[in-house]
Design a protein around this motif. Structure first.
Motif, short mmCIF file in Angstrom:
data_model
loop_
_atom_site.label_atom_id
_atom_site.label_comp_id
_atom_site.label_asym_id
_atom_site.label_seq_id
_atom_site.Cartn_x
_atom_site.Cartn_y
_atom_site.Cartn_z
N VAL A 99 4.64 25.89 53.04
CA VAL A 99 5.01 25.95 51.68
C VAL A 99 4.62 27.36 50.92
O VAL A 99 3.75 27.87 51.10
N ILE A 100 6.01 27.91 50.88
CA ILE A 100 6.02 29.27 49.63
C ILE A 100 5.95 28.71 48.21
O ILE A 100 7.03 28.02 47.89
N VAL A 101 5.05 29.08 47.43
CA VAL A 101 4.98 28.68 45.96
C VAL A 101 5.58 29.86 45.15
O VAL A 101 4.71 31.00 45.00
N ASN A 102 6.51 29.58 44.60
CA ASN A 102 7.36 30.82 43.88
C ASN A 102 7.10 30.74 42.75
O ASN A 102 7.65 29.94 41.83
N PHE A 103 6.21 31.64 42.10
CA PHE A 103 5.77 31.73 40.81
C PHE A 103 6.98 32.49 39.85
O PHE A 103 6.67 32.31 38.69
N GLN A 104 7.69 33.31 40.52
CA GLN A 104 8.40 34.15 39.57
C GLN A 104 9.67 33.83 39.22
O GLN A 104 10.20 34.20 38.08
#
Length: 581
Positions: A99-104
């Motif tokens: 899982v990549i958590v994309n904060f931007q």
């Protein structure tokens, strides 16, 4: 070509099942598994390429807590969780399976601003320039100044402990953070600016014990220089035996201990006046040696640019405001120092500039100086520094400058000897390179030209990495002085020694016992630690393919993700903050 990364995290749970569970649990953000989304998150500004399995973009801290609560279910506990900000990391910090958590995408808000006390609270996805533009009316700013300021996120800066021009005065990111909120396994949140919850007591006791066990060993094994060691910083986290500032361990930890959802930043007054002086030398060695004497003038920053970068900048028209005598023509081997002063008193700055200009004329190899006429002139000249990466990348042929040994920091007095050693290493491999960087803090950016599609150059990549790491250590330096460790964290156990590294492992176990967060990086327990040639390299060439050859030359430094509304590229991304655009 994902064999190596797949081997690091075998038999991952179904991303489709995870996505369904997230939706049922009330996750309100975006979830993507399509090839375009995964490809967009498979690269950064490093040489690596790792395609994740699923990308989630939380809308707020509650979404992050939901994410980690679902991830804590038995069927999903082997899923890696890796945070991502602007994707400008040079060492693969945000690349992983799972899982990549994309904060931007969504978490870009300013949550609180206190002008009187000089702080602001933000979500991790806000961009540095975006933040400073939003608070400019206060006369305050967040001081760490990166060359990627128009696209790097505050969360990414915190995770890599980013710095840049002026760090000798203003400090690194870690010197300007006042507190944070952290979401750990199970979706539990601990806030550094509030009393710790009861559930966290055993974890904090374990962390305190780890700091006590490894603090002295870390101090003894790391140099006392301005770009000091950060990430799992046992020293600052445990300033005394009755104090524990656990949150300081997160500064530079690159998402390996949990997910940060809120950050309180220290703000400082914007300087009223700035003056820039460019000092030209007829050779790079004399420019390098001038750093130490010019520091006596107490400037904000001293940046260096070697003759290769100078030539490229001149050909691109970026040096046109300089007098002809120091601009450089044809094969001139001119190197530059950019010396900046800031302050509240214009007359005092003028005197500082006059003294520096007078003293500079007596330095060996000086051929002239130039003082920027006004703020616009200064900005144009500084743009050559920000453009250095792109300039170096504009070359024909399969070999192009790549970032992998580019932010070593050594004591300023050791710079000349260090660069001589570096030069010998690269010449021994028959390589060309360009140099720019911050010599006021002993940090140089060196990008050797390699073709990482070629197996022989991949072996050279490893040999140079090992040799430069040893050279940097020999000269009392830090191998990761500005851009974080990432995959180059493979050298960490050797650098800090067995006692300090064992303490790091104890901290990792306390925060992340299942090794969920950005696994394989910096500190490992039972997982394989990723080596610098373990991951697939991003393809850099597509020989014979006229349609896509130039696209493969992208170095990943994300200039196309500039958040400024005045820059035309890329409008669809600006509107959506969706990397697929």
């Amino acid at each position: 070509m994902l064999h190596a990364s797949a081997a690091l995290t075998p038999r991952l749970p179904s991303p489709t099942a995870f996505a369904s569970a997230l939706r049922k649990a009330g996750f309100a953000g975006d979830i993507a598994m399509d090839h375009a989304a995964r490809a967009a998150m498979a690269t950064d500004n490093s040489v690596y390429q790792v395609e994740p399995d699923i990308i989630v973009a939380p809308r707020d801290a509650a979404d992050v807590a939901t994410l980690m609560a679902v991830a804590d279910r038995a069927e999903f506990q082997s899923l890696p969780i890796t945070a991502r900000g602007g994707g400008t990391g040079t060492n693969g910090q945000s690349l992983n399976r799972g899982v990549i958590v994309n904060f931007q995408r969504f978490m870009t808000r300013i949550l609180a601003l206190n002008e009187a006390e000089g702080w602001v609270e933000v979500e991790p996805g806000i961009v540095l320039d975006e933040l400073n533009a939003a608070i400019a009316h206060t006369g305050l700013f967040f001081a760490p100044n990166t060359s990627t300021s128009n696209r790097c996120t505050i969360g990414g800066m915190l995770s890599t402990d980013a710095s840049g021009k002026g760090s000798r005065i203003y400090g690194k990111t870690s010197d300007n953070v006042l507190g944070l909120d952290l979401v750990t396994s199970g979706g539990r949140t601990i806030r550094s600016l509030e009393p710790s919850p009861a559930w966290a007591a055993p974890m904090l006791d374990e962390i305190a014990a780890a700091c006590d066990a490894g603090r002295q060993a870390l101090v003894e094994n790391t140099p006392r220089i301005s770009r000091r060691f950060t990430g799992y910083d046992l020293e600052r986290a445990r300033p005394a035996t009755d104090q524990l500032e656990w949150w300081r361990l997160l500064l530079g930890a690159e998402g390996t201990l949990g997910l940060v959802t809120k950050i309180r930043l220290k703000l400082v007054p914007l300087p009223k006046h700035k003056r820039l002086v460019v000092v030209a030398f007829d050779n790079f060695a004399d420019a390098l040696a001038a750093g130490a004497p010019l520091l006596d003038h107490e400037p904000l920053a001293i940046e260096i640019m070697d003759d290769w970068v100078q030539r490229l900048a001149r050909e691109a028209g970026l040096m046109d405001s300089l007098p002809v005598g120091i601009r450089g023509e044809a094969e001139a081997r001119i190197s530059y120092l950019f010396v900046e002063f800031v302050g509240e008193d214009a007359d005092a700055l003028a005197r500082s500039v006059a003294r520096l200009t007078e003293d500079a004329q007596r330095l060996r190899g000086v051929i002239g100086t130039y003082c920027a006429r006004d703020a616009a002139d200064s900005a144009r000249l500084w743009s050559t520094r920000a453009a250095a990466v792109g300039l170096l990348g504009k070359r024909e042929g399969a070999r192009r400058p790549v970032a992998f040994v580019e932010d070593c920091v050594v004591p300023v007095e050791n710079l000349v000897a260090f660069v001589d050693g570096f030069d010998a290493i690269l010449r021994g491999h028959g390589l060309r390179y360009g140099i720019y960087g911050h010599i006021d803090v002993g940090c140089l950016h060196v990008r050797p030209a390699l073709d990482l599609d070629d197996k022989a150059d991949q072996a050279t990549f490893k040999a140079i990495s090992d040799a430069v790491y040893s050279l940097c250590t020999k000269h009392g330096g830090i191998f990761w002085g500005e851009h974080g460790k990432g995959i180059r964290g493979a050298y960490l156990p050797d650098y800090v020694g067995p006692v300090a590294y064992a303490a790091f492992q104890q901290i990792k176990r306390a925060f992340d016992p299942q090794e969920r967060f950005n696994p394989g990086k910096l500190v490992t327990l039972d997982r394989h630690r990723i080596g610098i040639v373990d991951l697939p390299f991003r393809q850099g060439n597509a020989p014979g393919d006229l349609a896509f050859e130039k696209a493969f030359h992208c170095n990943g430094n994300a200039s196309c993700l500039n958040y400024s509304k005045t820059v035309p590229i890329c409008p669809s991304f600006k509107a959506t903050r969706d990397l697929r655009q």
